[in-house]
Scaffold this motif. Structure first.
Motif, PDB file in Angstrom:
ATOM      1  N   THR A   1      32.783 -53.874  39.907  1.00 38.07           N
ATOM      2  CA  THR A   1      32.791 -54.211  41.357  1.00 38.07           C
ATOM      3  C   THR A   1      33.961 -55.160  41.476  1.00 38.07           C
ATOM      4  OG1 THR A   1      30.388 -53.650  41.634  1.00 38.07           O
ATOM      5  CG2 THR A   1      31.493 -54.972  43.477  1.00 38.07           C
ATOM      6  N   TYR A   2      34.078 -56.148  40.662  1.00 42.77           N
ATOM      7  CA  TYR A   2      35.020 -57.280  40.912  1.00 42.77           C
ATOM      8  C   TYR A   2      36.358 -56.997  40.026  1.00 42.77           C
ATOM      9  CZ  TYR A   2      31.129 -58.875  43.751  1.00 42.77           C
ATOM     10  OH  TYR A   2      30.173 -59.155  44.500  1.00 42.77           O
ATOM     11  N   LEU A   3      36.202 -56.018  39.164  1.00 47.60           N
ATOM     12  CA  LEU A   3      37.186 -55.756  38.076  1.00 47.60           C
ATOM     13  C   LEU A   3      38.371 -54.685  38.532  1.00 47.60           C
ATOM     14  CD1 LEU A   3      35.342 -56.131  34.769  1.00 47.60           C
ATOM     15  CD2 LEU A   3      36.713 -57.693  35.801  1.00 47.60           C
ATOM     16  N   CYS A   4      37.715 -53.833  39.518  1.00 46.39           N
ATOM     17  CA  CYS A   4      38.551 -52.568  39.571  1.00 46.39           C
ATOM     18  C   CYS A   4      39.748 -52.940  40.667  1.00 46.39           C
ATOM     19  CB  CYS A   4      37.981 -51.439  40.208  1.00 46.39           C
ATOM     20  SG  CYS A   4      37.017 -51.747  41.810  1.00 46.39           S
TER      21      CYS A   4
ATOM     22  N   GLN B   1      37.477 -67.330  53.634  1.00 44.83           N
ATOM     23  CA  GLN B   1      36.579 -67.693  52.792  1.00 44.83           C
ATOM     24  C   GLN B   1      35.876 -66.662  51.884  1.00 44.83           C
ATOM     25  OE1 GLN B   1      35.832 -70.912  51.788  1.00 44.83           O
ATOM     26  NE2 GLN B   1      34.249 -70.254  50.393  1.00 44.83           N
ATOM     27  N   LYS B   2      35.824 -65.341  52.414  1.00 45.31           N
ATOM     28  CA  LYS B   2      35.312 -64.296  51.626  1.00 45.31           C
ATOM     29  C   LYS B   2      36.102 -64.155  50.587  1.00 45.31           C
ATOM     30  CE  LYS B   2      32.526 -62.013  55.103  1.00 45.31           C
ATOM     31  NZ  LYS B   2      32.098 -60.905  55.949  1.00 45.31           N
ATOM     32  N   ALA B   3      37.409 -64.148  50.598  1.00 48.97           N
ATOM     33  CA  ALA B   3      38.285 -63.863  49.621  1.00 48.97           C
ATOM     34  C   ALA B   3      38.058 -64.864  48.571  1.00 48.97           C
ATOM     35  CB  ALA B   3      39.718 -63.888  49.995  1.00 48.97           C
ATOM     36  N   ILE B   4      38.091 -66.075  48.730  1.00 48.74           N
ATOM     37  CA  ILE B   4      37.718 -67.210  47.947  1.00 48.74           C
ATOM     38  C   ILE B   4      36.617 -66.915  47.069  1.00 48.74           C
ATOM     39  CG2 ILE B   4      37.297 -69.635  47.574  1.00 48.74           C
ATOM     40  CD1 ILE B   4      39.134 -70.083  49.910  1.00 48.74           C
ATOM     41  N   GLU B   5      35.458 -66.657  47.738  1.00 45.00           N
ATOM     42  CA  GLU B   5      34.337 -66.020  46.957  1.00 45.00           C
ATOM     43  C   GLU B   5      34.608 -64.894  45.977  1.00 45.00           C
ATOM     44  OE1 GLU B   5      31.514 -65.635  50.143  1.00 45.00           O
ATOM     45  OE2 GLU B   5      31.675 -67.841  50.883  1.00 45.00           O
ATOM     46  N   ARG B   6      35.144 -63.918  46.607  1.00 41.07           N
ATOM     47  CA  ARG B   6      35.456 -62.809  45.866  1.00 41.07           C
ATOM     48  C   ARG B   6      36.338 -63.172  44.680  1.00 41.07           C
ATOM     49  NH1 ARG B   6      33.955 -57.310  47.207  1.00 41.07           N
ATOM     50  NH2 ARG B   6      35.263 -56.057  45.681  1.00 41.07           N
ATOM     51  N   ILE B   7      37.237 -63.909  44.513  1.00 40.20           N
ATOM     52  CA  ILE B   7      38.143 -64.281  43.685  1.00 40.20           C
ATOM     53  C   ILE B   7      37.234 -65.009  42.600  1.00 40.20           C
ATOM     54  CG2 ILE B   7      39.914 -66.083  42.889  1.00 40.20           C
ATOM     55  CD1 ILE B   7      41.566 -65.304  45.825  1.00 40.20           C
ATOM     56  N   ALA B   8      36.358 -65.988  42.984  1.00 42.88           N
ATOM     57  CA  ALA B   8      35.282 -66.581  41.843  1.00 42.88           C
ATOM     58  C   ALA B   8      34.328 -65.602  41.121  1.00 42.88           C
ATOM     59  CB  ALA B   8      34.436 -67.574  42.684  1.00 42.88           C
ATOM     60  N   LYS B   9      34.129 -64.509  41.945  1.00 37.49           N
ATOM     61  CA  LYS B   9      33.394 -63.302  41.593  1.00 37.49           C
ATOM     62  C   LYS B   9      34.129 -62.608  40.340  1.00 37.49           C
ATOM     63  CE  LYS B   9      29.806 -63.078  44.851  1.00 37.49           C
ATOM     64  NZ  LYS B   9      28.940 -62.355  45.685  1.00 37.49           N
ATOM     65  N   ARG B  10      35.383 -62.339  40.795  1.00 39.70           N
ATOM     66  CA  ARG B  10      36.385 -61.491  39.929  1.00 39.70           C
ATOM     67  C   ARG B  10      36.440 -62.476  38.921  1.00 39.70           C
ATOM     68  NH1 ARG B  10      42.198 -61.707  41.997  1.00 39.70           N
ATOM     69  NH2 ARG B  10      42.066 -63.529  40.987  1.00 39.70           N
TER      70      ARG B  10
END
Length: 122
Positions: A83-86, A100-109
């Motif tokens: 999900t977060y690698l592709c 902020q959603k992108a910042i959270e997404r980067i952390a999950k990536r």
């Protein structure tokens, strides 16, 4: 006669690959934080985080509540969630657009990449 391999299939609850290796005569276990699918083989499934098994833990309890021991893994096959690698998910890491959603997404990536690297380094 071919030597039996000790095989760990990580992030697999379907047990399809595990079954295929067992059919070839190898000692294979699937491991996932989810239970194996109904009709599967709980005696071949480790329901837990795979990380300790990558770090050298040789004793574990399978989903049928029996303690098992392996001398080590000859082969590890892993299917970490993508999900977060592709590549398609990277567009959501644009802070200028998603804030902020992108910042959270980067952390999950970054967390997903670290998890993936544990397989590479096992």
């Amino acid at each position: 006669m071919q030597r039996k391999l000790y095989v760990l299939i990580a992030c697999e609850e379907s047990q399809a690959e595990c079954q295929a290796f067992r059919d070839l005569g190898h000692i294979a276990y699937s491991c996932d934080i989810q239970a194996c699918r109904p009709g599967g083989h709980p005696e071949w499934h480790i329901k837990r985080d795979v990380t300790p098994l990558l770090d050298g833990q040789r004793t574990f309890i399978t989903q049928d509540h029996v303690q098992r021991n392996v001398p080590g893994w000859d082969l590890i096959i892993a299917h970490p969630p993508c999900t977060y690698l592709c590549l398609s998910s990277q567009k959501h890491c644009n802070v200028g657009v998603y804030g902020q959603k992108a910042i959270e997404r980067i952390a999950k990536r970054d967390e997903a990449a670290e998890f993936f690297m544990q397989f590479v380094n096992a």
